[in-house]
Scaffold this active site. Sequence first.
Site, mmCIF file in Angstrom:
data_model
loop_
_atom_site.group_PDB
_atom_site.id
_atom_site.type_symbol
_atom_site.label_atom_id
_atom_site.label_comp_id
_atom_site.label_asym_id
_atom_site.label_seq_id
_atom_site.Cartn_x
_atom_site.Cartn_y
_atom_site.Cartn_z
ATOM 1 C CB SER A 1 -19.577 -7.443 -5.258
ATOM 2 O OG SER A 1 -19.025 -6.448 -6.101
ATOM 3 C CD GLU B 1 -24.465 -12.010 -10.808
ATOM 4 O OE1 GLU B 1 -24.759 -10.807 -10.729
ATOM 5 O OE2 GLU B 1 -23.871 -12.636 -9.896
HETATM 6 O O1 KIV Z 1 -22.056 -5.923 -7.185
HETATM 7 C C1 KIV Z 1 -21.519 -6.424 -8.179
HETATM 8 O O2 KIV Z 1 -20.302 -6.608 -8.261
HETATM 9 C C2 KIV Z 1 -22.394 -6.784 -9.283
HETATM 10 C C3 KIV Z 1 -21.828 -7.530 -10.441
HETATM 11 C C4 KIV Z 1 -21.454 -8.901 -10.106
HETATM 12 C C5 KIV Z 1 -22.756 -7.482 -11.585
HETATM 13 O O3 KIV Z 1 -23.550 -6.467 -9.248
#
Ligand code: KIV
Length: 283
Positions: A62, A199
Site C-alpha cells: 500500500s 481482506e
Molecule cells: O499493503 C497493505 O497495506 C496490505 C494490507 C491492506 C493488508 O496488504
Amino acid sequence: MTDEARPYGGGTSDPALKRVRTRHFQRAKEDGIKITGLTSYDFLSASIFDEAGIDFLLVGDSAGNTVFGYDTTIPVTLEELIPLTAAVVRGVKRALVVADMPFGSYENGPDEALRTAIRFMKETGCHAVKCEGGVRSAKQIKRIVRAGIPVMGHVGYTPQSEHGLGGHIIQGRGDEGADQLLADAHAVEDAGAFAVVLEMVPSEIAGRVTQELTIPTLSVGAGPKCDGQLLVWSDWAGFTRGRIPRFVKQYAQIGDTLMQAASEFRADVESGAYPSAEHEYGE
Ligand code: KIV
C-alpha cells in the site's frame, strides 16, 4: 483481562514480552487475545506504533498509494520496498515486522518467491514476509516456510489482483464465494503460514474461517470475529486525502492538523512573525 494477566502482548506495559514472535500469534489465538497490526513505511511512525504496543507492523505494498502516489499497488517494486522496510525495522524494539512481497516478485514460482523473501530478510532485517493469494500461492508459501522464513498469507480481496477480480469488490459472498475463501484460507494454513489476512469479506464467513483455521486470522475489513485487526495507518490516522474504506475507524485527523500547521507557517513567514527572537542564534 489486565495487562499483568496477559500471557502475550498487552502493549509495552507487559514487561515480560520483549519481542513479538510468530509463536506469540498462535498463543494469542489460543488464549483469545486480539492481535493488533498497522502498516508503517518509515522510522518515525514505526517507533511510535512500537512504543504504543502494536503487535506487528506491515510494510505493505500500500506504500504504492501512500508513499509513492501510484493509483494501485501494481507498479510497486522490491527495490522500492526494501529501504522502507529497513527503516521500519530500525524503528522497532518489540513489534514483529512483516514485509509485503510486491506484485511480480513471487508469481513466477517458488524459486522466485524464495529469492524475494531472502532479499527482504537479508537486506532489511524484517521478521516475516506476506504474499497475496490462497490456492494459487500455496507452493510459493511452502517453499519460503521450508527455508525457515515465516509467511503471513493474504486472501479475500487481494489488491494486486484488482483487475482480475473486476475491481474493488467484497469477496467470499454467496456459496461459491464462501467455498473459494475457505479453500484459499486452508491452502495458506496447509502451506505453513503463521497467520492469514482476510481482506474485505463479510463478518460471518470471516468468523467461519477463523473457527476452522488453527492459525490466527487478521481482519482488514473482515469484522470482529477475526483473531486480530490490521489497518493502513494513513487511513486510520486521517492522513489519507479523499475516500477511505467503510471498515476503517479513524482515530485521529492528522491530515487536517498538518494542513492547519502548514497554512499557519506560510502565513507567519509571509507576515514576518516567524522566525522571532527565540528562534535566532546570537553571535
Ligand atoms: O499493503 C497493505 O497495506 C496490505 C494490507 C491492506 C493488508 O496488504
